[in-house]
Design a protein around this motif. Structure first.
Motif, PDB file in Angstrom:
ATOM      1  N   TYR A 156       3.483   0.576 -10.574  1.00  0.00           N
ATOM      2  CA  TYR A 156       2.971   1.558  -9.598  1.00  0.00           C
ATOM      3  C   TYR A 156       1.265   1.693 -10.080  1.00  0.00           C
ATOM      4  N   VAL A 157       0.593   1.576  -9.041  1.00  0.00           N
ATOM      5  CA  VAL A 157      -0.991   1.328  -9.589  1.00  0.00           C
ATOM      6  C   VAL A 157      -1.591   2.681  -8.851  1.00  0.00           C
ATOM      7  N   PHE A 158      -2.169   3.381  -9.757  1.00  0.00           N
ATOM      8  CA  PHE A 158      -3.070   4.528  -9.700  1.00  0.00           C
ATOM      9  C   PHE A 158      -4.337   4.218  -9.600  1.00  0.00           C
ATOM     10  N   ASP A 159      -5.321   4.529  -8.741  1.00  0.00           N
ATOM     11  CA  ASP A 159      -6.913   4.348  -8.899  1.00  0.00           C
ATOM     12  C   ASP A 159      -7.459   5.538  -9.870  1.00  0.00           C
ATOM     13  N   ARG A 160      -8.599   5.342  -9.826  1.00  0.00           N
ATOM     14  CA  ARG A 160      -9.632   6.111 -11.031  1.00  0.00           C
ATOM     15  C   ARG A 160      -9.199   7.820 -11.089  1.00  0.00           C
ATOM     16  N   LYS A 161      -9.038   8.091  -9.815  1.00  0.00           N
ATOM     17  CA  LYS A 161      -8.444   9.372  -9.533  1.00  0.00           C
ATOM     18  C   LYS A 161      -7.159   9.960  -9.763  1.00  0.00           C
ATOM     19  N   GLY A 162      -6.440   8.926 -10.147  1.00  0.00           N
ATOM     20  CA  GLY A 162      -5.080   9.312 -10.252  1.00  0.00           C
ATOM     21  C   GLY A 162      -4.131   9.143  -9.082  1.00  0.00           C
ATOM     22  N   ASN A 163      -4.678   8.905  -7.898  1.00  0.00           N
ATOM     23  CA  ASN A 163      -3.855   8.765  -6.561  1.00  0.00           C
ATOM     24  C   ASN A 163      -2.940   7.675  -6.393  1.00  0.00           C
ATOM     25  N   ALA A 164      -1.917   7.687  -5.987  1.00  0.00           N
ATOM     26  CA  ALA A 164      -1.031   6.403  -6.108  1.00  0.00           C
ATOM     27  C   ALA A 164      -1.457   5.483  -4.798  1.00  0.00           C
ATOM     28  N   ARG A 165      -1.722   4.379  -5.209  1.00  0.00           N
ATOM     29  CA  ARG A 165      -2.303   3.287  -4.206  1.00  0.00           C
ATOM     30  C   ARG A 165      -1.496   2.235  -3.812  1.00  0.00           C
ATOM     31  N   LEU A 166      -1.027   1.354  -4.930  1.00  0.00           N
ATOM     32  CA  LEU A 166      -0.447   0.362  -4.651  1.00  0.00           C
ATOM     33  C   LEU A 166       0.782   0.094  -5.429  1.00  0.00           C
ATOM     34  N   LEU A 167       1.987  -0.722  -4.770  1.00  0.00           N
ATOM     35  CA  LEU A 167       2.970  -1.111  -5.651  1.00  0.00           C
ATOM     36  C   LEU A 167       3.293  -2.547  -5.716  1.00  0.00           C
ATOM     37  N   PHE A 168       3.190  -3.134  -7.219  1.00  0.00           N
ATOM     38  CA  PHE A 168       3.234  -4.440  -7.071  1.00  0.00           C
ATOM     39  C   PHE A 168       4.786  -4.732  -7.316  1.00  0.00           C
ATOM     40  N   ARG A 169       5.299  -5.677  -6.392  1.00  0.00           N
ATOM     41  CA  ARG A 169       6.654  -5.802  -6.392  1.00  0.00           C
ATOM     42  C   ARG A 169       6.834  -7.162  -7.379  1.00  0.00           C
ATOM     43  N   PRO A 170       8.078  -7.507  -7.939  1.00  0.00           N
ATOM     44  CA  PRO A 170       8.332  -8.477  -8.827  1.00  0.00           C
ATOM     45  C   PRO A 170       7.874  -9.866  -8.493  1.00  0.00           C
ATOM     46  N   ASP A 171       7.840 -10.015  -7.089  1.00  0.00           N
ATOM     47  CA  ASP A 171       7.654 -11.503  -6.620  1.00  0.00           C
ATOM     48  C   ASP A 171       5.863 -11.609  -6.450  1.00  0.00           C
ATOM     49  N   ASP A 217       0.789  -1.057   0.045  1.00  0.00           N
ATOM     50  CA  ASP A 217       0.101  -0.045  -0.046  1.00  0.00           C
ATOM     51  C   ASP A 217       0.957   1.200  -0.017  1.00  0.00           C
ATOM     52  N   ILE A 218       0.743   2.015  -1.087  1.00  0.00           N
ATOM     53  CA  ILE A 218       1.514   3.491  -0.915  1.00  0.00           C
ATOM     54  C   ILE A 218       0.721   4.651  -0.961  1.00  0.00           C
ATOM     55  N   THR A 219      -0.558   4.545  -0.467  1.00  0.00           N
ATOM     56  CA  THR A 219      -1.329   5.608  -0.561  1.00  0.00           C
ATOM     57  C   THR A 219      -0.660   6.607   0.481  1.00  0.00           C
ATOM     58  N   GLY A 220      -0.652   7.715  -0.213  1.00  0.00           N
ATOM     59  CA  GLY A 220      -0.123   9.099   0.437  1.00  0.00           C
ATOM     60  C   GLY A 220       1.387   9.140   0.408  1.00  0.00           C
ATOM     61  N   LEU A 221       2.073   8.208  -0.133  1.00  0.00           N
ATOM     62  CA  LEU A 221       3.539   8.249  -0.237  1.00  0.00           C
ATOM     63  C   LEU A 221       4.147   8.875  -1.241  1.00  0.00           C
ATOM     64  N   MET A 222       3.308   8.681  -2.456  1.00  0.00           N
ATOM     65  CA  MET A 222       3.881   9.190  -3.798  1.00  0.00           C
ATOM     66  C   MET A 222       2.816  10.234  -4.459  1.00  0.00           C
ATOM     67  N   PRO A 223       3.105  11.065  -5.216  1.00  0.00           N
ATOM     68  CA  PRO A 223       2.591  11.701  -5.922  1.00  0.00           C
ATOM     69  C   PRO A 223       1.332  11.348  -6.903  1.00  0.00           C
ATOM     70  N   GLU A 224       0.405  12.082  -7.104  1.00  0.00           N
ATOM     71  CA  GLU A 224      -0.779  11.333  -8.060  1.00  0.00           C
ATOM     72  C   GLU A 224      -0.077  11.429  -9.515  1.00  0.00           C
ATOM     73  N   LEU A 225      -0.710  10.621 -10.530  1.00  0.00           N
ATOM     74  CA  LEU A 225      -0.096  10.379 -11.788  1.00  0.00           C
ATOM     75  C   LEU A 225      -0.154  11.575 -12.454  1.00  0.00           C
ATOM     76  N   ALA A 226       0.909  11.950 -13.020  1.00  0.00           N
ATOM     77  CA  ALA A 226       1.097  12.848 -14.001  1.00  0.00           C
ATOM     78  C   ALA A 226       2.192  12.636 -14.826  1.00  0.00           C
ATOM     79  N   PHE A 227       2.009  12.917 -16.270  1.00  0.00           N
ATOM     80  CA  PHE A 227       2.926  12.697 -17.102  1.00  0.00           C
ATOM     81  C   PHE A 227       2.901  13.313 -18.459  1.00  0.00           C
ATOM     82  N   GLU A 228       3.703  13.565 -19.293  1.00  0.00           N
ATOM     83  CA  GLU A 228       3.380  14.044 -20.670  1.00  0.00           C
ATOM     84  C   GLU A 228       4.399  13.498 -21.522  1.00  0.00           C
ATOM     85  N   LEU A 229       3.998  12.289 -22.420  1.00  0.00           N
ATOM     86  CA  LEU A 229       4.900  11.518 -23.171  1.00  0.00           C
ATOM     87  C   LEU A 229       4.153  11.265 -24.593  1.00  0.00           C
ATOM     88  N   THR A 230       5.014  10.529 -25.401  1.00  0.00           N
ATOM     89  CA  THR A 230       4.707  10.315 -26.687  1.00  0.00           C
ATOM     90  C   THR A 230       4.034   8.891 -26.909  1.00  0.00           C
TER      91      THR A 230
END
Lengths: 207, 280
Positions: free
Chosen positions: A173-188, A39-52
């Motif tokens: 890095y998993v973000f909910d519908r609003k773009g809040n950082a919520r979960l982190l899937f580890r490789p295992d 659970d990474i709620t509150g630890l990371m900023p919301e989803l934002a990027f500008e890519l191609t």
């Protein structure tokens, strides 16, 4: 100032406070939520990027608002981590109840723009899942995005054929519908764990 | 250009830079304005500035980037923030400068600052100080907390600042230039005892990391390393840095205190008496 009673009192007080702090801190670590991933709620900023994207157009995060987004950094020549992770995510998504499948989005960000053209990224992600999009950008934009999510990437020296390895984050890095950082899937994490958490997240912020 | 790249902060923090500018600025101001007979010599000034700049260097240069993505460099960063930097700052004895600056503060403001004095005296209780010193190392290295601290920018800054401030408090308590014979400073025996006591849990923690079979701190695996290095090597080096240099610094601290105690043995007027007399 040097009242022996006062100094003894303050000594005892200090010990009591130390003991209390220990108890309080110990209490902090009880976790009520039962996510299978981190659970990474509150630890990371919301989803934002500008890519191609694959057609060479600029894409921003709000284009996928309303969806559960799984952000993953990688490169298409990646021998192990990237294909394994994409396969896992795609299987987790395809095993979800139909109603939630279209609410998910796998965002694959290539950190190897030298070799990964938009077309190459598109054919790569399309191979794994129709819920996946592949993005890339200039190295500066990619550096800024990876820094935002506290990760990094680096390039090995090329071999005789010009091939080189790229070190990158193995996490999703998993973000909910609003773009809040919520979960982190580890490789295992297993496919089943990923699916369970995705469904829980989709239901929680359901339409 | 390469040099500039190395000196530029990876994660620019205006508050941190302001903090360092204020510390050096006030120190420099104090040096220039204070009476000459109390002014620290050039050696002490150099030690102070080196201590401050070491801490600045690991927080606001490219070093910080590697600290975020390599466990053993992160341990090196904390070794400087919690041990080496504060030790040098305390060893340089900035007390006369601080006393001079304090004398320049208006009485009204001094009264307003008095709660800070209470907090300070509480934190400098030997039991509290040593508990905090070891406790903070254990707290930030507790695997779930460490994982979060490396993921969250805010927590990361809180971690580094808390290590630095606690390091300053602890090493100031140990290396307090005032003599316990003539003042309220902690006795030399107690200082030596504290240094020995805090070394033991650090040795245990470092050895635990070195000898652990699996990966204790997988956040560096999850978030990517600054360059490809075997995770086991990274963890081993990090464990060694947690284990050996802090233990050596406790020994160093003990030697410094022993030397002071021996110099004061049998003297009617301890060498630091003069210092105290001029400011009472």
């Amino acid at each position: 100032m040097n009242n022996p009673f006062r100094s003894r009192l303050s000594g005892r007080l200090s010990i009591i406070v130390v003991a209390m702090t220990t108890v309080i801190l110990a209490g902090c670590f009880g976790d009520a939520k039962s996510w299978r991933s981190k659970d990474i709620t509150g630890l990371m900023p919301e989803l934002a990027f500008e890519l191609t994207d694959a057609s060479g157009d600029t894409v921003t995060a709000d284009k996928t608002d309303g969806e559960i987004r799984m952000l993953f950094f990688g490169f298409t020549s990646c021998p192990d981590v990237c294909p394994a992770t994409l396969r896992k995510l795609s299987r987790a998504v395809s095993g979800m109840p139909d109603q939630w499948q279209n609410d998910t989005r796998i965002i694959f960000v290539s950190v190897d723009p030298q070799r990964d053209t938009p077309e190459r990224i598109k054919s790569y992600v399309d191979f794994f899942s129709d819920r996946a999009i592949g993005l890339t950008g200039e190295e500066k934009a990619l550096r800024a995005l990876s820094k935002r999510y506290r990760t990094t990437f680096g390039y090995d020296d090329p071999d005789a054929e010009g091939n080189y390895n790229v070190s990158h984050s193995g996490a999703v890095y998993v973000f909910d519908r609003k773009g809040n950082a919520r979960l982190l899937f580890r490789p295992d994490l297993t496919i089943e764990d990923i699916r369970t958490d995705l469904v829980a997240l989709a239901q929680e912020s359901g339409v | 250009m390469i040099g500039l790249n190395w000196l530029a902060p990876y994660d620019f923090s205006p508050a941190t830079i302001l903090g360092y500018v204020l510390v050096l600025g006030f120190y420099g101001y104090g040096l220039l304005k204070m009476p000459e007979d109390n002014r620290p010599g050039s050696g002490r000034i150099l030690v102070f500035v080196v201590g401050v700049m070491l801490c600045y260097g690991v927080m606001q240069t490219r070093f910080d980037y590697y600290s975020q993505y390599m466990f053993f460099i992160h341990r090196g960063q904390h070794l400087i923030l919690h041990h080496l930097g504060p030790l040098l700052i305390a060893l340089s004895n900035p007390l006369p400068v601080m006393q001079f600056l304090y004398s320049r503060i208006k009485p009204g403001i001094r009264r307003a600052l008095s709660p800070l004095g209470w907090i300070y005296r509480f934190l400098q209780h030997p039991a509290v100080a040593s508990f905090l010193f070891v406790g903070l190392i254990y707290f930030w290295l507790w695997p779930p907390i460490h994982f979060n601290a490396m993921l969250s920018r805010d927590l990361y800054w809180i971690m580094n600042w808390s290590m630095l401030l606690d390091g300053l408090l602890f090493w100031w308590l140990i290396l307090d230039p005032r003599s316990p014979v003539s003042g309220n400073a902690l006795g030399y025996g107690k200082r030596i005892l504290l240094l020995a006591l805090v070394a033991v849990p650090q040795i245990i923690l470092g050895a635990t990391i070195v000898f652990s079979q699996g990966m204790v701190y997988d956040v560096y695996e999850v978030c990517g390393r600054a360059w490809p290095m075997a995770p086991e090597t990274d963890q081993l080096l990090g464990g060694l840095i947690t284990w050996i240099p802090p233990a050596m610094m406790s020994i160093l601290g003990i030697l410094i205190i022993l030397r002071r105690a021996m110099r004061e043995d049998g003297k009617a007027f301890p060498y630091s008496e003069k210092l105290k007399a001029t400011h009472s």
